[in-house]
Design an enzyme around this catalytic site. Structure first.
Site, PDB file in Angstrom:
ATOM      1  N   GLU A   1      76.959 -19.604   8.952  1.00 48.61           N
ATOM      2  CA  GLU A   1      77.656 -19.953   7.857  1.00 48.61           C
ATOM      3  C   GLU A   1      77.660 -21.932   7.999  1.00 48.61           C
ATOM      4  OE1 GLU A   1      81.709 -19.363   5.410  1.00 48.61           O
ATOM      5  OE2 GLU A   1      81.257 -18.862   7.657  1.00 48.61           O
TER       6      GLU A   1
ATOM      7  N   HIS B   1      77.698 -13.740   6.597  1.00 53.27           N
ATOM      8  CA  HIS B   1      77.131 -14.473   5.837  1.00 53.27           C
ATOM      9  C   HIS B   1      75.525 -14.920   6.419  1.00 53.27           C
ATOM     10  CE1 HIS B   1      81.022 -16.366   4.339  1.00 53.27           C
ATOM     11  NE2 HIS B   1      81.567 -15.879   4.911  1.00 53.27           N
TER      12      HIS B   1
END
Length: 525
Positions: A364, A389
């Site tokens: 992320e 993510h």
């Protein structure tokens, strides 16, 4: 074969290859031939996108046409007139616009399957937190040095000269305007009280505010009676948003009682389990919910090892409800998966080895070739079920190939990625190329309560308008819903039953939507 014949063979083969290359590279002799080749290339490219394999029914095509008409108009108006494209703007500014659109209303009505990436302290609306939870007995508030409100349930008031605790009920009554007080309280907690895209210059500064949100509400929501009602409210809101299933990451440890009792992880799991079962009895159309234990990636190696052991025990004891383990928190400044490798390998070195499913947040980040995006390597080698993510995944072609080969889906949370500073214009989202190549993708909403988003519909809308092209609509949305079942952590048997429930609701949704559009169909004909 003689030397002479060998030379002849090589010469002939070389000539054939040269001729074929020449024919391939030769200029097309007419505009019609060129356009045919061009259309073929574009169609071949489009055939690889997410949802391309979906064949719409006649009724679905009607609905698709209406969604596409609005989508194309918004895109064309912005592109040709050089005006702002609102669906990709900061959610702070685009939210009210999104709520007025036809596509958003359709997405709200659409059965979206499951939300597979959610966190425990931001799943229900702030309206409920303010209008319900803060009206309970023994709820206190204090203002810290930054004038941010912290909320706690207290029996005894701790002395704190820097944050003086006052009863919320008293402060509300003394305000002289209950509605104004509640509105102020909500704005103080909400991440959307200012525009995070312009307010915060760096990802780190965004996360300072994000972590402040959790500090503001944890002392309220971790009170066990409130958490029970908060989770129940979240299920109500997700079902009302036509989400049939959730997988929730929760710390599990630390739910407390008024007398100071602090509960263990098994108590927390059973709290979720009992509420879920009660909810399913009341609403048989709701597929269900399951829990992932989330550790915090700033904890010591010994603490994480202890959590992994607890996760193993819970997985053995509650295999149908408890899914596995994850590590959460901002990756950039905190410890990597490699830092916790001994703890994370612990299940696999048992005799016999134990398979504890992992659901790692990884990459992320906007950085490349750092220990942060290399979390992807460790997540994949540790057999993560999905990647949370995975924003930097596209920067690593071998990681991308390996994940696709193993069916490791990426949990994409487009609004979260914008709000937390990874991408300003969502059309530039790093994972758009993966969506264009039908990579295993699910769309979720991360922490919708923190920034006043709908449980899932806002993220689906942003995905539709920003992560796929001008000519793509219902096939994309339908595939996302199907992916959420396919890449969930349900058992194969549960997935069959879940898909059957979802299909029933989908068919009803299409029929009802088209019926409602009939007057407009007649107007267009």
């Amino acid at each position: 074969m003689s030397s002479f014949s060998t030379h002849n063979f090589v010469a002939i083969a070389t000539f054939v290859c040269w001729f074929c290359c020449l024919a391939t590279a030769a200029p097309l002799t007419s505009k019609a031939a060129y356009l045919l080749k061009r259309n073929s290339l574009i169609e071949e490219d489009a055939s690889r996108k997410l949802g391309a394999k979906i064949v719409l029914t006649n009724e679905e095509k009607v609905l698709d046409d209406f969604i596409l008409a609005e989508k194309r108009k918004l895109i064309d108006d912005s592109r040709l007139n050089q005006t702002e494209y609102m669906p990709a703007a900061s959610f702070y500014r685009s939210k009210d616009f999104i709520d007025t659109t036809f596509a958003y209303k359709i997405i709200q009505d659409m059965p979206k399957g499951g939300a597979l990436h959610l966190h425990d302290l931001a799943i229900a609306s702030l309206d409920w937190v303010v209008k319900n939870a803060t009206y309970r007995d023994n709820v206190y508030m204090c203002m810290d040095k930054d004038n941010d409100v912290n909320l706690r349930v207290l029996q005894l008031i701790p002395p704190d000269p820097f944050c003086v605790w006052k009863l919320v009920a008293t402060e509300r009554a003394n305000s002289g305007d209950v509605e104004a007080f509640d509105d102020w309280l909500k704005k103080n907690i909400s991440y959307l009280s200012t525009d995070p895209v312009t307010q915060y210059a760096t990802v780190d500064s965004v996360w300072v505010r994000f972590n402040k949100y959790f500090a503001q509400v944890i002392g309220l929501l971790f009170y066990a009676p409130i958490m029970r009602d908060y989770y129940r409210q979240a299920l109500e809101e997700f079902r009302a948003d036509n989400v049939q299933y959730i997988e929730l990451r929760s710390q599990l440890f630390g739910f407390f009682e008024l007398d100071g009792t602090v509960h263990d992880a098994e108590f927390g799991l059973n709290l979720y389990k009992s509420v879920t079962e009660e909810f399913q009895r009341e609403y048989p159309d709701f597929i269900g919910a399951k829990i992932i234990l989330s550790g915090l990636r700033f904890k010591s190696q010994e603490e994480i090892l202890n959590e992994v052991k607890i996760a193993m025990d819970l997985h053995k004891k509650y295999p149908d409800f408890f899914l596995g383990y994850d590590l959460v928190g901002q990756e950039d400044p905190n410890f990597s998966l490699l830092h916790y490798l001994d703890a994370l390998l612990y299940p696999s070195i048992q005799n016999p080895p134990y398979r504890l499913p992992y659901f790692f947040h990884a990459a992320e980040t906007n950085w490349q070739e750092t220990e942060v995006d290399y979390n992807l390597a460790d997540a994949l080698l540790l057999n993560t079920t999905r990647v949370g993510h995975g924003f930097a995944l596209i920067k690593h072609p071998r990681f991308t190939e390996l994940a696709k080969e193993n069916g490791v889906a990426v949990e994409v949370n487009p609004i979260s990625n914008q709000i937390l500073g990874l991408v300003r214009d969502v059309r530039n989202h790093a994972l758009v190329p993966l969506i264009a190549d039908d990579y295993p993708i699910v769309i979720s909403s991360d922490d919708p309560g923190a920034w006043e988003a709908s449980p899932l519909s806002h993220d689906f809308y942003v995905a539709l308008m920003d992560l796929c092209g001008r000519d793509t609509a219902l096939t994309f949305l339908k595939q996302l819903a199907l992916n959420s079942i396919r890449y969930s952590a349900m058992s194969d048997t549960e997935k069959v039953a879940a898909k059957a429930k979802w299909t029933t609701q989908w068919d009803k949704f299409v029929k009802t939507s088209v019926e409602g559009l009939k007057p407009h169909i007649n107007d267009r004909s």
